[in-house]
Design an enzyme around this catalytic site. Structure first.
Site, PDB file in Angstrom:
ATOM      1  N   SER A   1      32.067  50.569  61.565  1.00  0.00           N
ATOM      2  CA  SER A   1      33.103  49.556  61.645  1.00  0.00           C
ATOM      3  C   SER A   1      33.159  48.746  60.351  1.00  0.00           C
ATOM      4  O   SER A   1      32.129  48.253  59.869  1.00  0.00           O
ATOM      5  CB  SER A   1      32.779  48.642  62.834  1.00  0.00           C
ATOM      6  OG  SER A   1      33.658  47.548  62.905  1.00  0.00           O
TER       7      SER A   1
ATOM      8  N   HIS B   1      49.254  45.171  61.016  1.00  0.00           N
ATOM      9  CA  HIS B   1      49.977  44.368  60.020  1.00  0.00           C
ATOM     10  C   HIS B   1      50.761  45.221  59.032  1.00  0.00           C
ATOM     11  O   HIS B   1      51.148  44.740  57.966  1.00  0.00           O
ATOM     12  CB  HIS B   1      49.016  43.424  59.297  1.00  0.00           C
ATOM     13  CG  HIS B   1      48.465  42.393  60.229  1.00  0.00           C
ATOM     14  ND1 HIS B   1      49.139  41.242  60.542  1.00  0.00           N
ATOM     15  CD2 HIS B   1      47.346  42.398  60.991  1.00  0.00           C
ATOM     16  CE1 HIS B   1      48.437  40.554  61.427  1.00  0.00           C
ATOM     17  NE2 HIS B   1      47.354  41.233  61.728  1.00  0.00           N
TER      18      HIS B   1
ATOM     19  N   HIS C   1      39.135  43.345  63.161  1.00  0.00           N
ATOM     20  CA  HIS C   1      39.684  42.353  64.090  1.00  0.00           C
ATOM     21  C   HIS C   1      38.869  42.272  65.378  1.00  0.00           C
ATOM     22  O   HIS C   1      38.284  43.259  65.830  1.00  0.00           O
ATOM     23  CB  HIS C   1      41.129  42.769  64.419  1.00  0.00           C
ATOM     24  CG  HIS C   1      41.910  41.775  65.207  1.00  0.00           C
ATOM     25  ND1 HIS C   1      42.139  41.907  66.560  1.00  0.00           N
ATOM     26  CD2 HIS C   1      42.533  40.627  64.824  1.00  0.00           C
ATOM     27  CE1 HIS C   1      42.875  40.891  66.976  1.00  0.00           C
ATOM     28  NE2 HIS C   1      43.128  40.106  65.935  1.00  0.00           N
TER      29      HIS C   1
ATOM     30  N   THR D   1      38.009  32.390  62.249  1.00  0.00           N
ATOM     31  CA  THR D   1      38.996  33.404  61.871  1.00  0.00           C
ATOM     32  C   THR D   1      38.762  33.837  60.422  1.00  0.00           C
ATOM     33  O   THR D   1      38.935  35.007  60.086  1.00  0.00           O
ATOM     34  CB  THR D   1      40.423  32.842  62.060  1.00  0.00           C
ATOM     35  OG1 THR D   1      40.531  32.344  63.401  1.00  0.00           O
ATOM     36  CG2 THR D   1      41.479  33.905  61.847  1.00  0.00           C
TER      37      THR D   1
ATOM     38  N   ASP E   1      43.701  50.733  62.508  1.00  0.00           N
ATOM     39  CA  ASP E   1      44.557  49.660  63.025  1.00  0.00           C
ATOM     40  C   ASP E   1      45.615  49.351  61.957  1.00  0.00           C
ATOM     41  O   ASP E   1      45.283  48.891  60.870  1.00  0.00           O
ATOM     42  CB  ASP E   1      43.666  48.439  63.319  1.00  0.00           C
ATOM     43  CG  ASP E   1      44.426  47.178  63.720  1.00  0.00           C
ATOM     44  OD1 ASP E   1      45.508  46.919  63.152  1.00  0.00           O
ATOM     45  OD2 ASP E   1      43.923  46.423  64.568  1.00  0.00           O
TER      46      ASP E   1
ATOM     47  N   THR F   1      49.449  46.244  84.974  1.00  0.00           N
ATOM     48  CA  THR F   1      50.863  46.528  85.215  1.00  0.00           C
ATOM     49  C   THR F   1      51.580  46.909  83.919  1.00  0.00           C
ATOM     50  O   THR F   1      51.312  46.335  82.862  1.00  0.00           O
ATOM     51  CB  THR F   1      51.528  45.285  85.849  1.00  0.00           C
ATOM     52  OG1 THR F   1      50.864  45.038  87.103  1.00  0.00           O
ATOM     53  CG2 THR F   1      53.012  45.487  86.090  1.00  0.00           C
TER      54      THR F   1
ATOM     55  N   ARG G   1      41.616  23.746  67.858  1.00  0.00           N
ATOM     56  CA  ARG G   1      42.958  24.279  67.638  1.00  0.00           C
ATOM     57  C   ARG G   1      44.014  23.439  68.344  1.00  0.00           C
ATOM     58  O   ARG G   1      43.901  23.175  69.534  1.00  0.00           O
ATOM     59  CB  ARG G   1      43.043  25.715  68.149  1.00  0.00           C
ATOM     60  CG  ARG G   1      42.195  26.641  67.303  1.00  0.00           C
ATOM     61  CD  ARG G   1      42.304  28.079  67.770  1.00  0.00           C
ATOM     62  NE  ARG G   1      41.810  28.959  66.716  1.00  0.00           N
ATOM     63  CZ  ARG G   1      40.983  29.968  66.904  1.00  0.00           C
ATOM     64  NH1 ARG G   1      40.567  30.263  68.111  1.00  0.00           N
ATOM     65  NH2 ARG G   1      40.584  30.706  65.883  1.00  0.00           N
TER      66      ARG G   1
ATOM     67  N   GLU H   1      41.020  48.927  59.389  1.00  0.00           N
ATOM     68  CA  GLU H   1      42.415  48.479  59.388  1.00  0.00           C
ATOM     69  C   GLU H   1      43.071  48.911  58.083  1.00  0.00           C
ATOM     70  O   GLU H   1      42.366  49.230  57.121  1.00  0.00           O
ATOM     71  CB  GLU H   1      42.490  46.942  59.498  1.00  0.00           C
ATOM     72  CG  GLU H   1      41.840  46.384  60.764  1.00  0.00           C
ATOM     73  CD  GLU H   1      41.902  44.858  60.859  1.00  0.00           C
ATOM     74  OE1 GLU H   1      42.818  44.247  60.255  1.00  0.00           O
ATOM     75  OE2 GLU H   1      41.041  44.275  61.519  1.00  0.00           O
TER      76      GLU H   1
ATOM     77  N   THR I   1      50.994  47.508  66.833  1.00  0.00           N
ATOM     78  CA  THR I   1      51.525  46.520  67.776  1.00  0.00           C
ATOM     79  C   THR I   1      53.045  46.542  67.737  1.00  0.00           C
ATOM     80  O   THR I   1      53.645  46.904  66.721  1.00  0.00           O
ATOM     81  CB  THR I   1      51.032  45.099  67.455  1.00  0.00           C
ATOM     82  OG1 THR I   1      51.487  44.205  68.480  1.00  0.00           O
ATOM     83  CG2 THR I   1      51.554  44.589  66.119  1.00  0.00           C
TER      84      THR I   1
ATOM     85  N   LYS J   1      54.442  42.215  66.167  1.00  0.00           N
ATOM     86  CA  LYS J   1      54.525  41.569  64.861  1.00  0.00           C
ATOM     87  C   LYS J   1      55.819  42.029  64.179  1.00  0.00           C
ATOM     88  O   LYS J   1      56.880  41.556  64.552  1.00  0.00           O
ATOM     89  CB  LYS J   1      53.214  41.779  64.110  1.00  0.00           C
ATOM     90  CG  LYS J   1      52.104  40.977  64.837  1.00  0.00           C
ATOM     91  CD  LYS J   1      50.686  41.182  64.399  1.00  0.00           C
ATOM     92  CE  LYS J   1      49.741  40.368  65.297  1.00  0.00           C
ATOM     93  NZ  LYS J   1      48.323  40.647  65.082  1.00  0.00           N
TER      94      LYS J   1
ATOM     95  N   SER K   1      44.599  41.076  57.829  1.00  0.00           N
ATOM     96  CA  SER K   1      45.633  40.073  58.040  1.00  0.00           C
ATOM     97  C   SER K   1      45.355  38.729  57.401  1.00  0.00           C
ATOM     98  O   SER K   1      46.268  37.942  57.209  1.00  0.00           O
ATOM     99  CB  SER K   1      45.845  39.857  59.530  1.00  0.00           C
ATOM    100  OG  SER K   1      44.715  39.224  60.072  1.00  0.00           O
TER     101      SER K   1
ATOM    102  N   ASN L   1      54.252  35.806  62.501  1.00  0.00           N
ATOM    103  CA  ASN L   1      53.943  37.235  62.419  1.00  0.00           C
ATOM    104  C   ASN L   1      55.144  38.084  62.830  1.00  0.00           C
ATOM    105  O   ASN L   1      55.052  39.311  62.866  1.00  0.00           O
ATOM    106  CB  ASN L   1      52.741  37.577  63.291  1.00  0.00           C
ATOM    107  CG  ASN L   1      51.432  37.306  62.573  1.00  0.00           C
ATOM    108  OD1 ASN L   1      51.403  37.140  61.363  1.00  0.00           O
ATOM    109  ND2 ASN L   1      50.350  37.262  63.327  1.00  0.00           N
TER     110      ASN L   1
HETATM  111  C1  LIG Z   1      47.264  40.693  66.146  1.00  0.00           C
HETATM  112  C2  LIG Z   1      46.259  41.792  65.941  1.00  0.00           C
HETATM  113  C3  LIG Z   1      45.940  42.694  66.967  1.00  0.00           C
HETATM  114  C4  LIG Z   1      46.413  42.465  68.376  1.00  0.00           C
HETATM  115  O1  LIG Z   1      47.735  42.765  68.512  1.00  0.00           O
HETATM  116  P1  LIG Z   1      48.593  42.002  69.664  1.00  0.00           P
HETATM  117  O2  LIG Z   1      49.719  42.904  69.901  1.00  0.00           O
HETATM  118  O3  LIG Z   1      48.950  40.666  69.106  1.00  0.00           O
HETATM  119  O4  LIG Z   1      47.676  41.865  70.853  1.00  0.00           O
HETATM  120  C5  LIG Z   1      45.151  43.779  66.681  1.00  0.00           C
HETATM  121  N1  LIG Z   1      44.658  43.987  65.435  1.00  0.00           N
HETATM  122  C6  LIG Z   1      44.910  43.123  64.433  1.00  0.00           C
HETATM  123  C7  LIG Z   1      44.349  43.402  63.091  1.00  0.00           C
HETATM  124  C8  LIG Z   1      45.695  41.995  64.659  1.00  0.00           C
HETATM  125  O5  LIG Z   1      45.899  41.111  63.688  1.00  0.00           O
END
Ligand SMILES: *Cc1c(COP(=O)(O)O)cnc(C)c1O
Length: 403
Positions: A136, A216, A141, A362, A213, A277, A21, A184, A244, A247, A188, A53
């Site tokens: 799962s 995205h 991810h 990936t 999840d 923290t 990478r 999910e 998240t 993104k 992604s 993202n």
């Molecule tokens: C990016 C991602 C995460 C992690 O989220 P971050 O806030 O970037 O740590 C979790 N699940 C999926 C499917 C992702 O693509």
């Protein structure tokens, strides 16, 4: 043992396989998204980012920047501690309330990142629930996989987006054990979308919990940006929605939303929450501003979908091969790692277009790709330039075209 020699060999392996990478060194330009300055070989050039993202360009939105500035001026740089030891700022509490409200849940819990949210929530649930088996999706991810691995709960993998296979696996498991289905909404790398309703039907029939999840999808789908579960009227059926703030919301941080009892358990037992923290108050303030903004501005989502559809249509007309995607994610297929990197390099060096090559692990080998993420801020002329540049690179490298 010469350790550095050993490490160098491990890196040489990656390079041999074309999957070492290399990071693009960028200065994103606030106010001019998707433009950035790219540092390469000692020179600096202005480029257009096509793989961010920060799906809606919220990372530079004036509402977020002013919320962040104001919070820094009021509260300073850091939170000053873990949530339990002096680190809970008023903004953390406001943000958690907003997120619970967004998803229609009793509570929400904030983490340093989405990765930590998945890792912590799944590992805590898997360890705590009696004789837990986690089901799962095969394409889940890394953050979910690490959470499941860490808790050592039994894991059964169902074929990607295949509710019938999930049903079979659940049927084979002793009904007295606790069961949790982890999946999910928008995947992604392919941009395909899970059949949430069917998966919930099956989970309910077997008395299993559900963990979704929506990383995205939050900010991007549903009338208020609460995700695909909101769009499909399924949000109330999920035990946990994870998202998240990094993104579409354009800042950083992760969260789970669910019942008050469930969030309290993760708050009280989850190591990744307890021993780290709290995020800076300014981060929470900016994330709060972003969630509030996107709840009220559906038109930005409409424009986002229109841009993605336009890019897909133009690619099809130009016979550039793509993977079928039901979402805003546009995977352009190259199918070989070295050429994928080369295509990306030429796009950046000669066309001022930045799209990172996506290689194994990936994505599966043979499906190496350029993953485009059109945003509401990519103009018609940006799209014209993208298509012309891809055509030129496809010709020059003699890459496979769509039939
Ligand atoms: C990016 C991602 C995460 C992690 O989220 P971050 O806030 O970037 O740590 C979790 N699940 C999926 C499917 C992702 O693509």
């Amino acid at each position: 043992m010469d350790h550095d020699h050993f490490f160098a060999e491990k890196i040489a392996e990656l390079k041999g396989e074309g999957r070492y990478r290399v990071f693009a060194e960028l200065e994103r330009i606030a106010g001019r998204f998707p433009r950035a300055r790219s540092h390469r070989d000692g020179s600096v050039e202005e480029i257009t980012v096509w793989c961010s993202n920060d799906y809606l360009g919220m990372g530079q939105h004036p509402d977020l920047l002013s919320a962040m500035h104001e919070a820094i001026d009021k509260y300073g740089a850091g939170a000053g501690g873990t949530r339990n030891i002096s680190g809970t700022n008023h903004y953390h509490v406001l943000l958690e309330r907003e997120l619970a409200d967004l998803h229609g849940t009793e509570a929400a819990l904030l983490f340093g990142s989405g990765w930590v949210a998945n890792m912590t929530a799944l590992s805590t649930l898997g360890a705590m629930l009696p004789e837990c088996v986690i089901f799962s999706d095969a394409m889940n991810h890394n953050s979910m996989i690490e959470g499941m691995r860490h808790c050592q709960a039994e894991k059964r993998i169902f074929r990607h987006n295949d509710p019938r296979h999930l049903d079979e696996l659940l049927g084979e498991t002793d009904a007295s054990r606790s069961r949790l289905v982890a999946f999910e909404s928008v995947y992604s790398m392919d941009g395909d979308i899970a059949p949430i309703g069917e998966i919930c039907d099956i989970a309910e029939r077997h008395g299993a919990m559900t963990f979704l999840d929506e990383v995205h999808a939050v900010g991007l789908y549903g009338p208020t940006g609460a995700g695909i579960a909101e769009r499909e009227g399924q949000a109330h059926r999920l035990s946990v929605i994870q998202g998240t703030l990094a993104k579409a919301f354009g800042v950083v941080g992760g969260y789970i939303a669910g019942s008050a009892a469930l969030c309290d358990v993760i708050r009280s037992y989850g190591s990744g929450f307890i021993f780290s923290t709290a995020p800076p108050p300014a981060v929470a303030a900016a994330a709060l501003a972003s969630v509030r903004y996107l709840r009220r501005h559906d038109e930005i989502r409409v424009r986002h979908q229109e841009r993605a559809a336009t890019v897909k249509k133009r690619l099809a007309e130009a016979a550039i091969p793509t993977l079928p995607s039901d979402s805003h994610i546009v995977p352009v297929l190259v199918g070989e790692p070295h050429r994928c990197r080369e295509a990306s390099d030429v796009l950046l060096a000669e066309h001022g277009i930045y799209v990172q090559p996506i290689n194994y692990p990936t994505v599966p080998r043979g499906t190496e790709r350029l993953r485009l993420t059109p945003t509401p801020l990519h103009s018609d002329s940006d799209i014209d330039h993208l298509i012309e540049s891809l055509c030129s690179v496809w010709k020059r490298l003699a890459l496979r075209t769509a039939a």
